[in-house]
Design a protein around this motif. Structure first.
Motif, mmCIF file in Angstrom:
data_model
loop_
_atom_site.group_PDB
_atom_site.id
_atom_site.type_symbol
_atom_site.label_atom_id
_atom_site.label_comp_id
_atom_site.label_asym_id
_atom_site.label_seq_id
_atom_site.Cartn_x
_atom_site.Cartn_y
_atom_site.Cartn_z
ATOM 1 N N HIS A 5 0.852 -1.188 0.000
ATOM 2 C CA HIS A 5 0.000 0.000 0.000
ATOM 3 C C HIS A 5 0.893 1.245 0.000
ATOM 4 N N CYS A 6 0.548 2.236 -0.811
ATOM 5 C CA CYS A 6 1.327 3.477 -0.876
ATOM 6 C C CYS A 6 0.466 4.655 -0.447
ATOM 7 N N ILE A 7 0.888 5.328 0.624
ATOM 8 C CA ILE A 7 0.239 6.553 1.071
ATOM 9 C C ILE A 7 1.317 7.598 1.356
ATOM 10 N N LEU A 18 -7.817 4.795 7.123
ATOM 11 C CA LEU A 18 -8.491 3.733 6.388
ATOM 12 C C LEU A 18 -7.494 2.702 5.863
ATOM 13 N N VAL A 19 -6.420 3.180 5.225
ATOM 14 C CA VAL A 19 -5.437 2.279 4.614
ATOM 15 C C VAL A 19 -4.693 1.483 5.680
ATOM 16 N N ILE A 20 -4.316 2.141 6.764
ATOM 17 C CA ILE A 20 -3.588 1.451 7.826
ATOM 18 C C ILE A 20 -4.452 0.359 8.459
ATOM 19 N N GLY A 30 -3.522 -13.235 7.133
ATOM 20 C CA GLY A 30 -2.396 -14.001 6.620
ATOM 21 C C GLY A 30 -1.778 -13.471 5.345
ATOM 22 N N LEU A 31 -2.192 -12.294 4.891
ATOM 23 C CA LEU A 31 -1.602 -11.717 3.689
ATOM 24 C C LEU A 31 -0.254 -11.081 4.019
ATOM 25 N N ASP A 32 0.653 -11.118 3.061
ATOM 26 C CA ASP A 32 1.987 -10.522 3.209
ATOM 27 C C ASP A 32 1.876 -9.065 2.750
ATOM 28 N N VAL A 33 1.630 -8.163 3.684
ATOM 29 C CA VAL A 33 1.313 -6.775 3.348
ATOM 30 C C VAL A 33 2.352 -5.827 3.926
ATOM 31 N N SER A 34 2.707 -4.796 3.145
ATOM 32 C CA SER A 34 3.631 -3.744 3.576
ATOM 33 C C SER A 34 3.010 -2.394 3.254
ATOM 34 N N ILE A 35 3.570 -1.339 3.853
ATOM 35 C CA ILE A 35 3.111 0.027 3.587
ATOM 36 C C ILE A 35 4.309 0.890 3.213
ATOM 37 N N ILE A 55 7.504 -1.371 6.886
ATOM 38 C CA ILE A 55 7.327 -0.002 6.392
ATOM 39 C C ILE A 55 8.483 0.352 5.475
ATOM 40 N N LEU A 56 8.166 0.791 4.279
ATOM 41 C CA LEU A 56 9.162 1.260 3.330
ATOM 42 C C LEU A 56 9.045 2.775 3.208
#
Length: 360
Positions: A5-7, A18-20, A30-35, A55-56
């Motif tokens: 996700h990019c914010i 909302l995104v967080i 169980g999804l491999d999720v990053s922000i 976090i990137l």
């Protein structure tokens, strides 16, 4: 399936929160999720960091940053993800996603055109690039039918897959039951940023009309922003200092919702209307205007009688609510269940998961 996700930042705002919360829910499933953030400055950063979500940092200095090294780094980062999910616009991010091998989902949380005053040349340039981008992404999602219809018209969306996924929020663990107190003064509430689009002046003027019609009550305005002093001056000019309370920005608004009998959100052309969902989760009736855009889509299915056309109708509706406390209390459970069923972050996560699976 790796998702990014990019914010822009972790501020406590509608899109960022909302995104967080969506990312947290995806991680719990169980999804491999990053922000990816442009900056770590913001009230929500500590909260985000505690969630264990990678976090990137993008390195972008703004929406128009076109530094070539930053662009190359972004393209390299995006290549590590199956899905890059964009939530706002920037030039470098736009080009990097389309040059990477990832599938691109773009969620439109509202149109930026006409929201604020800006250089016309700059706006034309941005909107032209954005039009090109939105017709290139794999899936375009809008947070309401109102937003999607505007996007299709303004950006001439043709080739992109487009759909509506309504916003969802983290549901409170419990809801306090507010008891009727016949001696308590009728309480009208607003929780909002103070900007021109929120049209808070309409509520203040209608409240004056409500009092002139014999209504008794108080109006509490929670929030801050560019038009705060303007609204304060309006209340003074209408001699409402004793019955209008302006409390400014509050980090925790739950106590205010528990105090309100009815919430009024007088916005015009609102992309969605998360505040209406929050009010419903507390069992509170919501009144909105016919020209409120996506906010109308939240209120009308449940309480069509609370969609008003003008200030006079708003004043009359407030008068009705003030003298009919059973209307507020008898439908409390129905409002809560409506919000829980239709606007939970769990429902939103399921719908986005379906979109992701269709792409990989």
């Amino acid at each position: 399936m790796k998702i990014l996700h990019c914010i822009n930042n972790p501020h406590i705002g509608g899109i960022e929160r909302l995104v967080i919360e969506l990312a947290i829910e995806q991680k719990s499933k169980g999804l491999d999720v990053s922000i990816m953030l442009d900056t770590t400055k913001g009230q929500y950063y500590d909260y985000l960091e505690k969630q264990g979500i990678p976090i990137l940092i993008s390195g972008l200095k703004g929406g128009y940053d076109i530094n070539y090294t930053t662009y190359q780094n972004l393209k390299s980062d995006f290549g590590n993800f199956a899905i890059v999910h964009l939530h706002n616009f920037s030039l470098a991010r736009c080009f990097a996603t389309l040059m990477a091998t990832s599938k691109v989902v773009y969620t439109m949380h509202g149109l930026s055109k006409g929201v604020r005053q800006e250089n016309k040349v700059k706006m034309f340039f941005r909107e032209s690039i954005k039009k090109w981008l939105l017709n290139k992404v794999d899936v375009l999602v809008a947070n309401s039918k109102y937003t999607l219809d505007l996007a299709k018209q303004h950006y001439k969306i043709r080739s992109s897959n487009s759909m509506v996924i309504l916003n969802g929020i983290k549901l409170p663990s419990d809801v306090k039951n507010k008891k009727i107190n016949e001696e308590q003064l009728f309480s009208i509430g607003l929780v909002s940023r103070f900007t021109n689009r929120k049209k808070i002046d309409r509520l203040v003027i209608a409240f004056k009309k409500f009092l002139e019609k014999g209504g008794k009550g108080k109006l509490t305005l929670v929030g801050d922003g560019d038009t705060f002093n303007q609204i304060k001056d309006l209340a003074i000019s209408l001699k409402l200092e004793e019955s209008v309370e302006m409390v400014g920005y509050q980090s925790d608004v739950q106590n205010y919702y528990n105090m309100f009998d009815v919430c009024v959100f007088p916005s015009q052309a609102e992309p969605f209307g998360l505040v209406a969902v929050e009010a419903y989760l507390h069992g509170i009736p919501v009144i909105a205007f016919e020209d409120s855009g996506g906010l109308r889509e939240v209120v009308a299915p449940l309480e069509p009688e609370n969609i008003v056309k003008n200030l006079e109708e708003l004043a009359e509706r407030l008068l009705f609510c003030s003298i009919n406390p059973r209307y507020i209390m008898d439908n409390k459970r129905q409002r809560i269940e409506y919000a829980q069923k239709n606007f939970s972050v769990q429902r939103m996560e399921r719908e986005y998961h379906t979109v992701y699976k269709s792409l990989v």
